[in-house]
Design a protein around this motif. Structure first.
Motif, PDB file in Angstrom:
ATOM      1  N   SER A  48       5.536  -0.262   4.759  1.00 25.43           N
ATOM      2  CA  SER A  48       5.594   0.944   3.935  1.00 25.43           C
ATOM      3  C   SER A  48       4.686   0.831   2.720  1.00 25.43           C
ATOM      4  O   SER A  48       4.051   1.815   2.314  1.00 25.43           O
ATOM      5  CB  SER A  48       7.040   1.192   3.492  1.00 25.43           C
ATOM      6  N   GLU A  77      -8.179   2.329  -6.093  1.00 27.25           N
ATOM      7  CA  GLU A  77      -9.225   3.173  -5.509  1.00 27.25           C
ATOM      8  C   GLU A  77     -10.598   2.969  -6.147  1.00 27.25           C
ATOM      9  O   GLU A  77     -11.608   2.887  -5.417  1.00 27.25           O
ATOM     10  CB  GLU A  77      -8.803   4.638  -5.599  1.00 27.25           C
ATOM     11  N   GLY A 111      -2.653   2.692   1.409  1.00 29.69           N
ATOM     12  CA  GLY A 111      -3.783   3.161   2.205  1.00 29.69           C
ATOM     13  C   GLY A 111      -3.980   4.662   2.107  1.00 29.69           C
ATOM     14  O   GLY A 111      -5.108   5.141   1.921  1.00 29.69           O
ATOM     15  N   LEU A 112      -2.890   5.413   2.236  1.00 32.59           N
ATOM     16  CA  LEU A 112      -3.003   6.875   2.136  1.00 32.59           C
ATOM     17  C   LEU A 112      -3.463   7.312   0.748  1.00 32.59           C
ATOM     18  O   LEU A 112      -4.315   8.213   0.617  1.00 32.59           O
ATOM     19  CB  LEU A 112      -1.662   7.519   2.468  1.00 32.59           C
ATOM     20  N   THR A 113      -2.930   6.666  -0.289  1.00 34.55           N
ATOM     21  CA  THR A 113      -3.323   7.038  -1.654  1.00 34.55           C
ATOM     22  C   THR A 113      -4.790   6.754  -1.902  1.00 34.55           C
ATOM     23  O   THR A 113      -5.535   7.608  -2.427  1.00 34.55           O
ATOM     24  CB  THR A 113      -2.457   6.279  -2.669  1.00 34.55           C
ATOM     25  N   LEU A 150       1.186   1.435   3.918  1.00 32.86           N
ATOM     26  CA  LEU A 150       0.989   2.844   4.271  1.00 32.86           C
ATOM     27  C   LEU A 150       0.777   3.701   3.019  1.00 32.86           C
ATOM     28  O   LEU A 150      -0.154   4.532   2.970  1.00 32.86           O
ATOM     29  CB  LEU A 150       2.203   3.347   5.052  1.00 32.86           C
ATOM     30  N   ILE A 151       1.590   3.485   1.989  1.00 33.51           N
ATOM     31  CA  ILE A 151       1.450   4.279   0.764  1.00 33.51           C
ATOM     32  C   ILE A 151       0.133   3.962   0.067  1.00 33.51           C
ATOM     33  O   ILE A 151      -0.586   4.869  -0.379  1.00 33.51           O
ATOM     34  CB  ILE A 151       2.641   4.018  -0.170  1.00 33.51           C
ATOM     35  N   CYS A 177      -7.300   6.241   0.299  1.00 33.44           N
ATOM     36  CA  CYS A 177      -8.209   7.035   1.134  1.00 33.44           C
ATOM     37  C   CYS A 177      -8.232   8.496   0.686  1.00 33.44           C
ATOM     38  O   CYS A 177      -9.308   9.125   0.672  1.00 33.44           O
ATOM     39  CB  CYS A 177      -7.787   6.931   2.603  1.00 33.44           C
ATOM     40  N   ALA A 178      -7.076   9.043   0.312  1.00 32.25           N
ATOM     41  CA  ALA A 178      -7.037  10.435  -0.133  1.00 32.25           C
ATOM     42  C   ALA A 178      -7.820  10.616  -1.426  1.00 32.25           C
ATOM     43  O   ALA A 178      -8.607  11.565  -1.565  1.00 32.25           O
ATOM     44  CB  ALA A 178      -5.592  10.880  -0.313  1.00 32.25           C
ATOM     45  N   LEU A 206      -8.984   0.615   3.281  1.00 30.78           N
ATOM     46  CA  LEU A 206      -7.844   0.117   4.037  1.00 30.78           C
ATOM     47  C   LEU A 206      -7.725  -1.411   3.975  1.00 30.78           C
ATOM     48  O   LEU A 206      -6.608  -1.926   3.801  1.00 30.78           O
ATOM     49  CB  LEU A 206      -7.916   0.604   5.486  1.00 30.78           C
TER      50      LEU A 206
END
Length: 200
Positions: free
Chosen positions: A90, A20, A96-98, A93-94, A100-101, A132
């Protein structure tokens, strides 16, 4: 029923947290330009960012170096084993979500720290355009390494078998011939005479 890969999910979450700050720096560079972006990320509510970025970058470089060393070692021992591409979706997805959050949470808290209204639209655009793609690149690299790391136990067994075979021949024990003591019959100490004792 296959067990839930808790360790893999945790490692992916940690990787997303380390990625991040790189996406954060890239997003600010895209928005404000390279020189102005670093100044903005080094003062005010962003004063913590240089230390976090340095720690993240060093950790990622060390992890990448260790992973490449492991992949090269496995290929030297086993050649080029066939790897599968399962788990790419998967992992992405993990990650990207981590990323972006964390990016959205940090930007929101930094805006609130200076009593400003967070620009959620720009935060979302930067997350989609920077975080992303970085997550996709990292997911491809992680999945490629993971495909080789599955063969690590086999590579270790192969190396140990070769070493044991080499040392087994070198440490072959052979019985040494024992020196036989031949009795000298002329020496009266090697036998006792039979019969009555000699007369005086």
């Amino acid at each position: 029923m296959r067990p839930f890969p808790t360790g893999r999910v945790f490692a992916t979450l940690v990787l997303g947290a380390l990625l991040e700050p790189l996406g954060h720096a890239a997003a600010y560079g895209l928005r404000y330009g390279p020189s102005a972006a670093w100044q903005l990320q080094s003062q005010g509510s962003h004063a913590y960012f240089p230390r976090v970025f340095s720690l993240s970058a060093i950790s990622l470089v060390i992890a990448l170096a260790l992973g490449l060393i492991a992949v090269v070692s496995i290929r030297l021992v086993l050649g080029s084993p066939r790897t599968s591409a399962s788990g790419l979706g998967s992992t992405f997805l993990i990650l990207g979500l981590t990323q972006c959050a964390l990016f959205g949470l940090k930007e929101t808290l930094e805006a609130l720290a200076v009593q400003s209204t967070p620009d959620f639209l720009s935060i979302a655009i930067l997350a989609v355009c920077v975080q992303l793609p970085l997550a996709a690149l990292a997911a491809c690299l992680v999945n490629w390494m993971r495909g080789y790391l599955r063969f690590a136990p086999e590579a270790i067994r192969t190396v140990l078998a070769v070493r044991l075979a080499a040392t087994g021949g070198a440490l072959l024990l052979r019985p040494l011939p024992l020196a036989a003591h031949r009795a000298d019959l002329r020496d009266q100490r090697w036998y006792r005479r039979r019969g009555p004792p000699p007369s005086l």
